[in-house]
Design an enzyme around this catalytic site. Structure first.
Site, mmCIF file in Angstrom:
data_model
loop_
_atom_site.group_PDB
_atom_site.id
_atom_site.type_symbol
_atom_site.label_atom_id
_atom_site.label_comp_id
_atom_site.label_asym_id
_atom_site.label_seq_id
_atom_site.Cartn_x
_atom_site.Cartn_y
_atom_site.Cartn_z
ATOM 1 N N ILE A 147 0.832 -1.368 -0.025
ATOM 2 C CA ILE A 147 0.040 0.015 -0.023
ATOM 3 C C ILE A 147 0.933 1.319 0.005
ATOM 4 O O ILE A 147 0.597 2.209 -0.725
ATOM 5 C CB ILE A 147 -0.918 0.101 1.177
ATOM 6 C CG1 ILE A 147 -1.848 -1.138 1.306
ATOM 7 C CG2 ILE A 147 -1.771 1.273 1.048
ATOM 8 C CD1 ILE A 147 -2.922 -1.230 2.533
ATOM 9 N N ASP A 180 11.297 2.690 5.874
ATOM 10 C CA ASP A 180 11.040 1.358 5.948
ATOM 11 C C ASP A 180 11.987 0.559 6.414
ATOM 12 O O ASP A 180 13.276 0.788 6.525
ATOM 13 C CB ASP A 180 10.681 0.890 4.609
ATOM 14 C CG ASP A 180 9.727 -0.308 4.399
ATOM 15 O OD1 ASP A 180 9.958 -1.417 5.084
ATOM 16 O OD2 ASP A 180 8.521 -0.345 4.016
ATOM 17 N N SER A 237 11.439 -5.453 6.576
ATOM 18 C CA SER A 237 11.385 -6.605 7.336
ATOM 19 C C SER A 237 10.381 -7.567 6.510
ATOM 20 O O SER A 237 10.273 -8.757 6.891
ATOM 21 C CB SER A 237 10.848 -6.497 8.757
ATOM 22 O OG SER A 237 9.377 -5.877 8.594
ATOM 23 N N SER A 261 -8.405 -0.704 9.391
ATOM 24 C CA SER A 261 -9.045 -1.895 8.569
ATOM 25 C C SER A 261 -10.454 -2.317 9.054
ATOM 26 O O SER A 261 -10.778 -1.929 10.133
ATOM 27 C CB SER A 261 -8.115 -3.102 8.661
ATOM 28 O OG SER A 261 -8.918 -4.409 8.575
ATOM 29 N N ALA A 262 -11.010 -2.777 7.954
ATOM 30 C CA ALA A 262 -12.728 -2.990 8.282
ATOM 31 C C ALA A 262 -12.683 -4.022 8.954
ATOM 32 O O ALA A 262 -13.768 -4.524 9.727
ATOM 33 C CB ALA A 262 -13.256 -3.562 6.996
ATOM 34 N N TYR A 273 -3.745 -9.233 15.653
ATOM 35 C CA TYR A 273 -3.686 -8.212 14.491
ATOM 36 C C TYR A 273 -4.864 -7.259 14.541
ATOM 37 O O TYR A 273 -4.600 -6.206 14.532
ATOM 38 C CB TYR A 273 -3.605 -8.808 13.222
ATOM 39 C CG TYR A 273 -3.966 -7.990 11.880
ATOM 40 C CD1 TYR A 273 -2.900 -7.291 11.594
ATOM 41 C CD2 TYR A 273 -5.110 -8.076 11.458
ATOM 42 C CE1 TYR A 273 -3.341 -6.465 10.622
ATOM 43 C CE2 TYR A 273 -5.446 -7.282 10.372
ATOM 44 C CZ TYR A 273 -4.828 -6.471 9.759
ATOM 45 O OH TYR A 273 -5.138 -5.601 8.974
ATOM 46 N N LYS A 295 -5.071 -3.008 15.406
ATOM 47 C CA LYS A 295 -5.823 -1.999 14.752
ATOM 48 C C LYS A 295 -6.606 -1.059 15.632
ATOM 49 O O LYS A 295 -6.766 0.143 15.576
ATOM 50 C CB LYS A 295 -6.515 -2.531 13.536
ATOM 51 C CG LYS A 295 -5.599 -3.100 12.345
ATOM 52 C CD LYS A 295 -5.047 -1.781 11.608
ATOM 53 C CE LYS A 295 -4.020 -2.445 10.661
ATOM 54 N NZ LYS A 295 -2.819 -1.520 10.259
ATOM 55 N N PHE A 323 -11.188 -1.669 3.105
ATOM 56 C CA PHE A 323 -11.836 -2.971 3.033
ATOM 57 C C PHE A 323 -10.793 -3.865 2.330
ATOM 58 O O PHE A 323 -9.798 -3.908 2.875
ATOM 59 C CB PHE A 323 -13.060 -2.684 2.344
ATOM 60 C CG PHE A 323 -14.316 -2.234 3.189
ATOM 61 C CD1 PHE A 323 -14.244 -0.933 3.796
ATOM 62 C CD2 PHE A 323 -15.154 -3.117 3.858
ATOM 63 C CE1 PHE A 323 -15.063 -0.583 4.840
ATOM 64 C CE2 PHE A 323 -16.005 -2.535 5.011
ATOM 65 C CZ PHE A 323 -15.816 -1.246 5.620
ATOM 66 N N ASN A 324 -10.972 -4.663 1.477
ATOM 67 C CA ASN A 324 -9.890 -5.451 0.866
ATOM 68 C C ASN A 324 -9.264 -4.863 -0.345
ATOM 69 O O ASN A 324 -9.550 -5.029 -1.585
ATOM 70 C CB ASN A 324 -10.473 -6.860 0.362
ATOM 71 C CG ASN A 324 -11.302 -7.472 1.581
ATOM 72 O OD1 ASN A 324 -12.275 -7.195 2.328
ATOM 73 N ND2 ASN A 324 -10.905 -8.780 1.641
ATOM 74 N N ASN A 354 -1.743 -15.179 2.388
ATOM 75 C CA ASN A 354 -2.893 -15.718 2.889
ATOM 76 C C ASN A 354 -3.992 -15.133 2.332
ATOM 77 O O ASN A 354 -5.464 -15.592 2.476
ATOM 78 C CB ASN A 354 -2.919 -14.887 4.379
ATOM 79 C CG ASN A 354 -1.596 -15.316 5.125
ATOM 80 O OD1 ASN A 354 -1.456 -16.718 5.283
ATOM 81 N ND2 ASN A 354 -0.799 -14.705 5.496
ATOM 82 N N GLY A 382 -12.405 -17.733 11.503
ATOM 83 C CA GLY A 382 -12.217 -16.427 11.899
ATOM 84 C C GLY A 382 -13.039 -15.476 10.551
ATOM 85 O O GLY A 382 -13.067 -14.250 10.732
HETATM 86 C C1 UD1 Z 1 -7.950 -10.358 5.679
HETATM 87 C C2 UD1 Z 1 -7.995 -10.250 7.179
HETATM 88 C C3 UD1 Z 1 -8.176 -8.852 7.485
HETATM 89 C C4 UD1 Z 1 -7.331 -7.893 6.863
HETATM 90 C C5 UD1 Z 1 -7.077 -8.252 5.396
HETATM 91 C C6 UD1 Z 1 -6.118 -7.454 4.765
HETATM 92 C C7 UD1 Z 1 -8.978 -12.382 8.151
HETATM 93 C C8 UD1 Z 1 -9.814 -13.251 8.743
HETATM 94 N N1 UD1 Z 1 -8.932 -11.118 7.803
HETATM 95 O O1 UD1 Z 1 -9.344 -10.064 5.195
HETATM 96 O O2 UD1 Z 1 -8.278 -8.755 8.892
HETATM 97 O O3 UD1 Z 1 -7.182 -6.587 7.158
HETATM 98 O O4 UD1 Z 1 -7.156 -9.441 5.089
HETATM 99 O O5 UD1 Z 1 -6.094 -7.563 3.270
HETATM 100 O O6 UD1 Z 1 -7.715 -13.021 7.808
HETATM 101 N N2 UD1 Z 1 -10.223 -16.949 0.406
HETATM 102 C C9 UD1 Z 1 -10.325 -18.182 -0.024
HETATM 103 N N3 UD1 Z 1 -9.046 -18.649 -0.418
HETATM 104 C C10 UD1 Z 1 -7.747 -18.292 -0.327
HETATM 105 C C11 UD1 Z 1 -7.904 -17.103 0.573
HETATM 106 C C12 UD1 Z 1 -8.938 -16.325 0.727
HETATM 107 O O7 UD1 Z 1 -11.339 -18.508 -0.473
HETATM 108 O O8 UD1 Z 1 -6.695 -18.986 -0.417
HETATM 109 C C13 UD1 Z 1 -11.693 -16.344 0.778
HETATM 110 C C14 UD1 Z 1 -11.770 -15.944 2.227
HETATM 111 O O9 UD1 Z 1 -12.159 -16.906 2.851
HETATM 112 C C15 UD1 Z 1 -12.427 -14.716 2.197
HETATM 113 C C16 UD1 Z 1 -11.892 -13.769 1.178
HETATM 114 O O10 UD1 Z 1 -11.437 -14.974 0.347
HETATM 115 O O11 UD1 Z 1 -13.724 -15.008 2.110
HETATM 116 C C17 UD1 Z 1 -11.136 -12.873 1.262
HETATM 117 O O12 UD1 Z 1 -9.849 -13.353 1.954
HETATM 118 P P1 UD1 Z 1 -8.787 -12.291 2.369
HETATM 119 O O13 UD1 Z 1 -7.961 -11.956 1.109
HETATM 120 O O14 UD1 Z 1 -7.907 -13.223 3.105
HETATM 121 O O15 UD1 Z 1 -9.247 -11.236 3.125
HETATM 122 P P2 UD1 Z 1 -10.090 -11.037 4.444
HETATM 123 O O16 UD1 Z 1 -10.025 -12.371 5.125
HETATM 124 O O17 UD1 Z 1 -11.451 -10.347 3.886
#
Ligand code: UD1
Length: 342
Positions: free
Chosen positions: A14, A33, A36, A127-128, A152, A156, A182-183, A202, A301
Protein backbone atom coordinates in the site's frame (compact mmCIF):
# COMPACT_ATOMS: atom_id res chain seq x y z
CA UNK A 1 6.66 25.33 -0.97
CA UNK A 2 5.82 21.65 -1.34
CA UNK A 3 4.38 19.94 1.71
CA UNK A 4 6.27 16.91 2.93
CA UNK A 5 4.61 13.61 3.82
CA UNK A 6 6.44 10.90 5.74
CA UNK A 7 5.30 7.44 4.69
CA UNK A 8 6.26 4.80 7.25
CA UNK A 9 6.30 1.36 5.65
CA UNK A 10 6.46 3.22 2.36
CA UNK A 11 8.23 0.41 0.49
CA UNK A 12 5.37 -2.06 0.97
CA UNK A 13 2.28 -2.82 -1.11
CA UNK A 14 0.00 0.00 0.00
CA UNK A 15 2.81 2.41 0.93
CA UNK A 16 4.41 2.29 -2.52
CA UNK A 17 1.13 3.00 -4.32
CA UNK A 18 0.38 5.86 -1.93
CA UNK A 19 3.86 7.30 -2.50
CA UNK A 20 3.26 7.37 -6.27
CA UNK A 21 -0.08 9.17 -5.90
CA UNK A 22 1.32 11.69 -3.42
CA UNK A 23 4.26 12.54 -5.69
CA UNK A 24 1.96 12.83 -8.69
CA UNK A 25 -0.25 15.21 -6.71
CA UNK A 26 2.64 17.55 -5.94
CA UNK A 27 3.64 16.43 -2.45
CA UNK A 28 7.20 15.69 -1.39
CA UNK A 29 7.57 12.25 0.18
CA UNK A 30 10.06 10.69 2.58
CA UNK A 31 9.83 6.91 2.44
CA UNK A 32 10.91 5.07 5.59
CA UNK A 33 10.97 1.30 5.93
CA UNK A 34 12.88 -1.43 7.74
CA UNK A 35 12.29 -3.91 4.88
CA UNK A 36 11.20 -6.58 7.34
CA UNK A 37 8.42 -7.73 5.04
CA UNK A 38 9.46 -6.48 1.60
CA UNK A 39 12.49 -5.91 -0.57
CA UNK A 40 13.38 -2.87 -2.68
CA UNK A 41 11.36 -3.98 -5.73
CA UNK A 42 8.45 -1.62 -5.10
CA UNK A 43 10.64 1.28 -4.03
CA UNK A 44 12.58 0.95 -7.29
CA UNK A 45 9.25 0.70 -9.13
CA UNK A 46 8.05 3.95 -7.54
CA UNK A 47 11.21 5.74 -8.70
CA UNK A 48 10.69 4.45 -12.24
CA UNK A 49 6.99 5.39 -12.41
CA UNK A 50 7.53 8.90 -11.07
CA UNK A 51 10.97 9.57 -12.57
CA UNK A 52 12.15 10.48 -9.06
CA UNK A 53 15.55 8.84 -8.85
CA UNK A 54 16.37 11.07 -5.86
CA UNK A 55 13.35 9.98 -3.78
CA UNK A 56 14.47 9.98 -0.13
CA UNK A 57 14.56 6.54 1.48
CA UNK A 58 15.35 6.05 5.16
CA UNK A 59 16.09 2.50 6.28
CA UNK A 60 14.95 2.42 9.85
CA UNK A 61 12.84 0.63 12.39
CA UNK A 62 9.92 2.59 13.83
CA UNK A 63 10.30 0.62 17.06
CA UNK A 64 13.50 2.59 17.66
CA UNK A 65 12.33 5.82 19.36
CA UNK A 66 15.64 7.64 18.81
CA UNK A 67 15.58 6.88 15.08
CA UNK A 68 11.99 8.13 14.75
CA UNK A 69 12.83 11.28 16.68
CA UNK A 70 15.88 11.89 14.45
CA UNK A 71 13.72 11.52 11.36
CA UNK A 72 11.29 14.19 12.55
CA UNK A 73 14.28 16.43 13.35
CA UNK A 74 15.89 15.92 9.97
CA UNK A 75 12.84 16.57 7.78
CA UNK A 76 10.16 19.21 8.02
CA UNK A 77 7.24 16.79 8.10
CA UNK A 78 3.75 18.20 7.49
CA UNK A 79 1.91 14.88 7.62
CA UNK A 80 2.72 11.28 8.39
CA UNK A 81 0.98 8.21 7.00
CA UNK A 82 1.66 5.23 9.22
CA UNK A 83 1.75 1.85 7.49
CA UNK A 84 4.72 0.24 9.25
CA UNK A 85 3.12 -2.78 10.93
CA UNK A 86 2.85 -6.56 10.82
CA UNK A 87 -0.33 -7.70 9.08
CA UNK A 88 -0.73 -11.49 8.98
CA UNK A 89 -3.79 -12.51 10.95
CA UNK A 90 -2.75 -16.15 11.56
CA UNK A 91 0.80 -15.25 12.54
CA UNK A 92 -0.54 -12.70 15.03
CA UNK A 93 -2.46 -15.48 16.80
CA UNK A 94 0.76 -17.49 17.10
CA UNK A 95 3.01 -14.57 18.06
CA UNK A 96 0.81 -12.05 19.87
CA UNK A 97 3.60 -10.42 21.87
CA UNK A 98 5.61 -9.77 18.72
CA UNK A 99 2.53 -8.20 17.08
CA UNK A 100 1.58 -6.00 20.02
CA UNK A 101 5.17 -4.89 20.52
CA UNK A 102 5.82 -4.03 16.89
CA UNK A 103 2.48 -2.50 15.94
CA UNK A 104 1.95 -0.48 19.11
CA UNK A 105 5.52 0.64 19.79
CA UNK A 106 6.07 1.88 16.26
CA UNK A 107 2.90 3.96 16.32
CA UNK A 108 3.55 5.33 19.80
CA UNK A 109 7.02 6.40 18.68
CA UNK A 110 5.52 8.26 15.72
CA UNK A 111 3.07 10.10 17.97
CA UNK A 112 5.71 10.93 20.56
CA UNK A 113 8.13 12.28 17.96
CA UNK A 114 5.32 14.23 16.27
CA UNK A 115 4.48 15.89 19.60
CA UNK A 116 8.11 16.60 20.41
CA UNK A 117 8.56 18.33 17.07
CA UNK A 118 5.62 20.72 17.33
CA UNK A 119 2.74 18.50 16.22
CA UNK A 120 1.70 16.82 13.01
CA UNK A 121 -1.16 15.54 10.88
CA UNK A 122 -1.37 11.79 11.33
CA UNK A 123 -3.09 9.34 9.03
CA UNK A 124 -3.45 5.83 10.41
CA UNK A 125 -4.10 2.86 8.16
CA UNK A 126 -6.87 0.95 9.86
CA UNK A 127 -8.99 -1.91 8.61
CA UNK A 128 -12.57 -3.06 8.21
CA UNK A 129 -11.47 -5.87 10.51
CA UNK A 130 -12.45 -3.52 13.39
CA UNK A 131 -16.13 -4.16 12.53
CA UNK A 132 -15.79 -7.94 13.05
CA UNK A 133 -18.91 -9.83 11.91
CA UNK A 134 -21.29 -6.91 11.34
CA UNK A 135 -24.94 -7.03 12.41
CA UNK A 136 -25.89 -5.03 9.33
CA UNK A 137 -24.31 -4.46 5.94
CA UNK A 138 -23.11 -2.21 4.49
CA UNK A 139 -21.20 -0.85 7.46
CA UNK A 140 -20.98 2.86 8.13
CA UNK A 141 -18.40 4.55 10.32
CA UNK A 142 -21.05 4.49 13.07
CA UNK A 143 -21.41 0.70 12.95
CA UNK A 144 -20.16 -0.76 16.21
CA UNK A 145 -16.65 -2.10 16.47
CA UNK A 146 -16.73 -5.73 17.58
CA UNK A 147 -14.25 -7.44 19.89
CA UNK A 148 -11.21 -8.27 17.77
CA UNK A 149 -10.78 -11.92 16.83
CA UNK A 150 -6.99 -11.73 16.46
CA UNK A 151 -4.11 -9.81 18.00
CA UNK A 152 -3.62 -8.20 14.57
CA UNK A 153 -7.20 -6.89 14.63
CA UNK A 154 -6.75 -5.81 18.19
CA UNK A 155 -3.68 -3.72 17.30
CA UNK A 156 -5.80 -1.89 14.70
CA UNK A 157 -8.48 -1.12 17.29
CA UNK A 158 -5.91 -0.11 19.89
CA UNK A 159 -4.05 2.20 17.50
CA UNK A 160 -7.38 3.82 16.54
CA UNK A 161 -8.04 4.51 20.23
CA UNK A 162 -4.50 5.70 20.86
CA UNK A 163 -4.70 8.22 18.02
CA UNK A 164 -8.11 9.47 19.15
CA UNK A 165 -6.87 9.98 22.74
CA UNK A 166 -3.59 11.55 21.65
CA UNK A 167 -5.38 14.02 19.35
CA UNK A 168 -7.85 14.92 22.08
CA UNK A 169 -5.13 15.62 24.64
CA UNK A 170 -2.80 17.45 22.26
CA UNK A 171 -4.59 20.83 22.33
CA UNK A 172 -4.54 21.08 18.56
CA UNK A 173 -0.94 19.88 18.07
CA UNK A 174 -2.09 16.63 16.54
CA UNK A 175 -4.82 15.98 14.01
CA UNK A 176 -5.78 12.50 12.90
CA UNK A 177 -7.60 10.59 10.21
CA UNK A 178 -8.34 6.88 10.44
CA UNK A 179 -8.93 5.18 7.12
CA UNK A 180 -10.64 1.81 7.41
CA UNK A 181 -9.72 -0.19 4.33
CA UNK A 182 -11.87 -2.99 3.05
CA UNK A 183 -10.01 -5.51 0.82
CA UNK A 184 -7.24 -3.76 -1.14
CA UNK A 185 -6.31 -5.67 -4.31
CA UNK A 186 -4.66 -5.13 -7.69
CA UNK A 187 -1.53 -3.34 -8.79
CA UNK A 188 -0.38 -0.16 -10.50
CA UNK A 189 -1.34 -0.08 -14.22
CA UNK A 190 2.39 0.19 -15.07
CA UNK A 191 2.88 -3.30 -13.54
CA UNK A 192 5.99 -1.91 -11.85
CA UNK A 193 4.61 -2.14 -8.31
CA UNK A 194 2.20 -4.54 -6.66
CA UNK A 195 1.71 -7.05 -3.87
CA UNK A 196 4.74 -9.22 -3.03
CA UNK A 197 3.68 -11.74 -0.39
CA UNK A 198 6.41 -13.75 1.26
CA UNK A 199 5.79 -17.49 1.31
CA UNK A 200 2.28 -18.82 0.78
CA UNK A 201 -0.15 -15.91 0.38
CA UNK A 202 -2.93 -15.58 2.96
CA UNK A 203 -5.04 -13.23 0.90
CA UNK A 204 -7.27 -14.25 -1.96
CA UNK A 205 -5.99 -12.30 -4.97
CA UNK A 206 -2.26 -13.11 -4.63
CA UNK A 207 -3.28 -16.75 -4.23
CA UNK A 208 -5.35 -16.51 -7.42
CA UNK A 209 -2.57 -14.91 -9.46
CA UNK A 210 0.06 -17.35 -8.15
CA UNK A 211 -2.20 -20.28 -9.02
CA UNK A 212 -2.83 -18.90 -12.49
CA UNK A 213 0.91 -18.50 -13.15
CA UNK A 214 1.60 -22.04 -11.87
CA UNK A 215 3.36 -21.28 -8.59
CA UNK A 216 0.47 -22.86 -6.64
CA UNK A 217 -1.35 -25.95 -7.72
CA UNK A 218 -4.88 -25.14 -6.73
CA UNK A 219 -6.86 -22.36 -5.09
CA UNK A 220 -9.00 -23.45 -2.15
CA UNK A 221 -12.23 -21.50 -1.85
CA UNK A 222 -12.86 -21.49 1.87
CA UNK A 223 -16.51 -22.38 2.32
CA UNK A 224 -19.41 -22.57 -0.15
CA UNK A 225 -22.12 -23.05 2.45
CA UNK A 226 -22.36 -19.48 3.72
CA UNK A 227 -25.81 -17.85 3.73
CA UNK A 228 -24.98 -15.77 0.63
CA UNK A 229 -26.38 -16.00 -2.93
CA UNK A 230 -23.66 -18.44 -4.15
CA UNK A 231 -22.57 -19.77 -0.76
CA UNK A 232 -19.16 -18.02 -0.75
CA UNK A 233 -18.18 -15.01 1.38
CA UNK A 234 -18.90 -11.44 0.30
CA UNK A 235 -16.23 -8.74 0.47
CA UNK A 236 -15.62 -5.21 -0.77
CA UNK A 237 -12.55 -5.40 -3.01
CA UNK A 238 -11.02 -1.98 -3.46
CA UNK A 239 -8.50 -1.19 -6.19
CA UNK A 240 -5.09 -0.30 -4.77
CA UNK A 241 -4.76 2.86 -6.89
CA UNK A 242 -8.23 4.04 -5.85
CA UNK A 243 -7.24 3.30 -2.25
CA UNK A 244 -3.99 5.22 -2.66
CA UNK A 245 -5.89 8.23 -4.00
CA UNK A 246 -8.04 8.23 -0.85
CA UNK A 247 -4.84 8.92 1.09
CA UNK A 248 -4.07 11.96 -1.04
CA UNK A 249 -7.59 13.26 -0.38
CA UNK A 250 -7.19 12.66 3.35
CA UNK A 251 -3.76 14.34 3.48
CA UNK A 252 -5.00 17.42 1.64
CA UNK A 253 -8.07 17.53 3.87
CA UNK A 254 -5.76 17.72 6.89
CA UNK A 255 -3.25 20.14 5.37
CA UNK A 256 -5.85 22.45 3.82
CA UNK A 257 -7.75 22.81 7.10
CA UNK A 258 -10.92 21.12 5.84
CA UNK A 259 -11.45 18.73 8.74
CA UNK A 260 -14.72 18.94 10.64
CA UNK A 261 -13.28 17.34 13.78
CA UNK A 262 -9.71 16.88 15.01
CA UNK A 263 -9.93 13.13 14.54
CA UNK A 264 -12.00 11.73 11.69
CA UNK A 265 -12.71 8.25 10.40
CA UNK A 266 -13.61 7.12 6.89
CA UNK A 267 -14.48 3.80 5.31
CA UNK A 268 -12.50 3.22 2.15
CA UNK A 269 -14.36 0.77 -0.04
CA UNK A 270 -16.47 0.59 -3.16
CA UNK A 271 -19.84 -0.16 -1.57
CA UNK A 272 -20.11 -3.17 -3.89
CA UNK A 273 -20.19 -6.69 -2.45
CA UNK A 274 -18.44 -9.36 -4.54
CA UNK A 275 -18.37 -13.06 -3.67
CA UNK A 276 -15.22 -15.17 -3.78
CA UNK A 277 -16.70 -17.16 -6.66
CA UNK A 278 -17.65 -14.01 -8.57
CA UNK A 279 -14.10 -12.72 -8.15
CA UNK A 280 -12.63 -16.00 -9.41
CA UNK A 281 -14.99 -16.01 -12.41
CA UNK A 282 -14.21 -12.37 -13.20
CA UNK A 283 -10.47 -13.11 -13.05
CA UNK A 284 -10.83 -16.01 -15.50
CA UNK A 285 -12.99 -14.01 -17.87
CA UNK A 286 -11.02 -10.76 -18.03
CA UNK A 287 -7.63 -12.46 -18.24
CA UNK A 288 -8.75 -15.40 -20.39
CA UNK A 289 -7.10 -17.94 -18.12
CA UNK A 290 -8.48 -21.08 -16.49
CA UNK A 291 -8.02 -21.24 -12.76
CA UNK A 292 -7.64 -24.52 -10.93
CA UNK A 293 -9.84 -24.26 -7.85
CA UNK A 294 -11.78 -26.44 -5.44
CA UNK A 295 -14.18 -25.87 -2.59
CA UNK A 296 -12.66 -26.39 0.84
CA UNK A 297 -13.94 -26.08 4.40
CA UNK A 298 -14.52 -22.66 5.91
CA UNK A 299 -11.47 -20.80 7.24
CA UNK A 300 -11.57 -20.07 10.96
CA UNK A 301 -12.27 -16.46 11.78
CA UNK A 302 -13.77 -15.46 8.40
CA UNK A 303 -16.86 -13.27 8.46
CA UNK A 304 -19.73 -14.12 6.10
CA UNK A 305 -20.27 -10.76 4.49
CA UNK A 306 -18.89 -7.28 4.88
CA UNK A 307 -18.88 -4.30 2.59
CA UNK A 308 -18.61 -0.56 3.02
CA UNK A 309 -20.98 2.28 2.96
CA UNK A 310 -18.40 4.71 1.53
CA UNK A 311 -20.77 7.68 1.27
CA UNK A 312 -19.02 9.69 3.98
CA UNK A 313 -15.69 9.55 2.14
CA UNK A 314 -17.51 10.24 -1.15
CA UNK A 315 -19.23 13.30 0.24
CA UNK A 316 -16.65 14.71 2.63
CA UNK A 317 -13.38 13.94 0.87
CA UNK A 318 -14.67 14.05 -2.69
CA UNK A 319 -13.19 10.59 -3.16
CA UNK A 320 -14.82 7.70 -4.96
CA UNK A 321 -13.62 4.27 -6.04
CA UNK A 322 -13.49 4.36 -9.83
CA UNK A 323 -11.94 1.22 -11.24
CA UNK A 324 -13.99 -1.85 -12.07
CA UNK A 325 -13.19 -5.23 -10.52
CA UNK A 326 -12.25 -6.42 -14.03
CA UNK A 327 -9.65 -3.66 -14.55
CA UNK A 328 -8.25 -4.34 -11.11
CA UNK A 329 -7.94 -8.07 -11.73
CA UNK A 330 -6.28 -7.39 -15.10
CA UNK A 331 -3.72 -5.21 -13.30
CA UNK A 332 -3.11 -7.90 -10.66
CA UNK A 333 -2.47 -10.42 -13.42
CA UNK A 334 -0.15 -8.08 -15.33
CA UNK A 335 1.89 -7.63 -12.14
CA UNK A 336 2.15 -11.40 -11.53
CA UNK A 337 3.33 -11.86 -15.12
CA UNK A 338 5.82 -9.02 -14.69
CA UNK A 339 7.22 -10.80 -11.61
CA UNK A 340 7.50 -14.03 -13.56
CA UNK A 341 9.32 -12.18 -16.35
CA UNK A 342 6.56 -12.97 -18.85
C1 UD1 B 1 -8.02 -10.38 5.72
C2 UD1 B 1 -7.99 -10.24 7.21
C3 UD1 B 1 -8.20 -8.80 7.55
C4 UD1 B 1 -7.15 -7.94 6.89
C5 UD1 B 1 -7.17 -8.16 5.40
C6 UD1 B 1 -6.01 -7.45 4.76
C7 UD1 B 1 -8.83 -12.39 8.11
C8 UD1 B 1 -9.93 -13.08 8.84
N1 UD1 B 1 -9.01 -11.08 7.82
O1 UD1 B 1 -9.33 -10.04 5.25
O2 UD1 B 1 -8.14 -8.66 8.95
O3 UD1 B 1 -7.36 -6.59 7.19
O4 UD1 B 1 -7.05 -9.56 5.11
O5 UD1 B 1 -6.03 -7.60 3.38
O6 UD1 B 1 -7.85 -12.98 7.78
N2 UD1 B 1 -10.20 -16.89 0.50
C9 UD1 B 1 -10.28 -18.13 -0.11
N3 UD1 B 1 -9.12 -18.77 -0.43
C10 UD1 B 1 -7.88 -18.25 -0.16
C11 UD1 B 1 -7.81 -16.98 0.48
C12 UD1 B 1 -8.99 -16.35 0.80
O7 UD1 B 1 -11.37 -18.63 -0.38
O8 UD1 B 1 -6.87 -18.91 -0.45
C13 UD1 B 1 -11.44 -16.18 0.82
C14 UD1 B 1 -11.63 -15.91 2.30
O9 UD1 B 1 -12.27 -16.97 2.92
C15 UD1 B 1 -12.46 -14.63 2.26
C16 UD1 B 1 -12.03 -13.93 0.98
O10 UD1 B 1 -11.40 -14.93 0.19
O11 UD1 B 1 -13.82 -14.96 2.15
C17 UD1 B 1 -11.05 -12.80 1.21
O12 UD1 B 1 -9.97 -13.29 2.00
P1 UD1 B 1 -8.66 -12.42 2.29
O13 UD1 B 1 -8.10 -11.91 1.02
O14 UD1 B 1 -7.76 -13.25 3.16
O15 UD1 B 1 -9.22 -11.16 3.08
P2 UD1 B 1 -10.12 -11.09 4.41
O16 UD1 B 1 -10.16 -12.38 5.12
O17 UD1 B 1 -11.42 -10.47 4.02
Amino acid sequence: MKKTVLVSGGAGFIGSHVTVELLESGYEVVVADNFSNCDTTCFEGVKKITGRDDLPLVRMDFCDPAAVDRLFGEYDIDAVIHFAAFKAVGESVEKPVMYYKNNLESFLNVLEAAENHGGCNVLFSSSATVYGEPDQVPVTEQSPRKPATSPYGNTKQMCEDILRDAVKASKGLLKGILLRYFNPIGAHPSALIGELPRGVPNNLVPFITQTAIGRRECLSIFGNDYPTPDGTCLRDYIDIVDLAKAHVCAVSRMLDGKMKADCEVFNIGTGRPVSVLELVNAFEKVNKVKLNYRFAPRRAGDVTAIWADPSLANREMGWKAERSVEDTLAAAWAWEKHLAGK
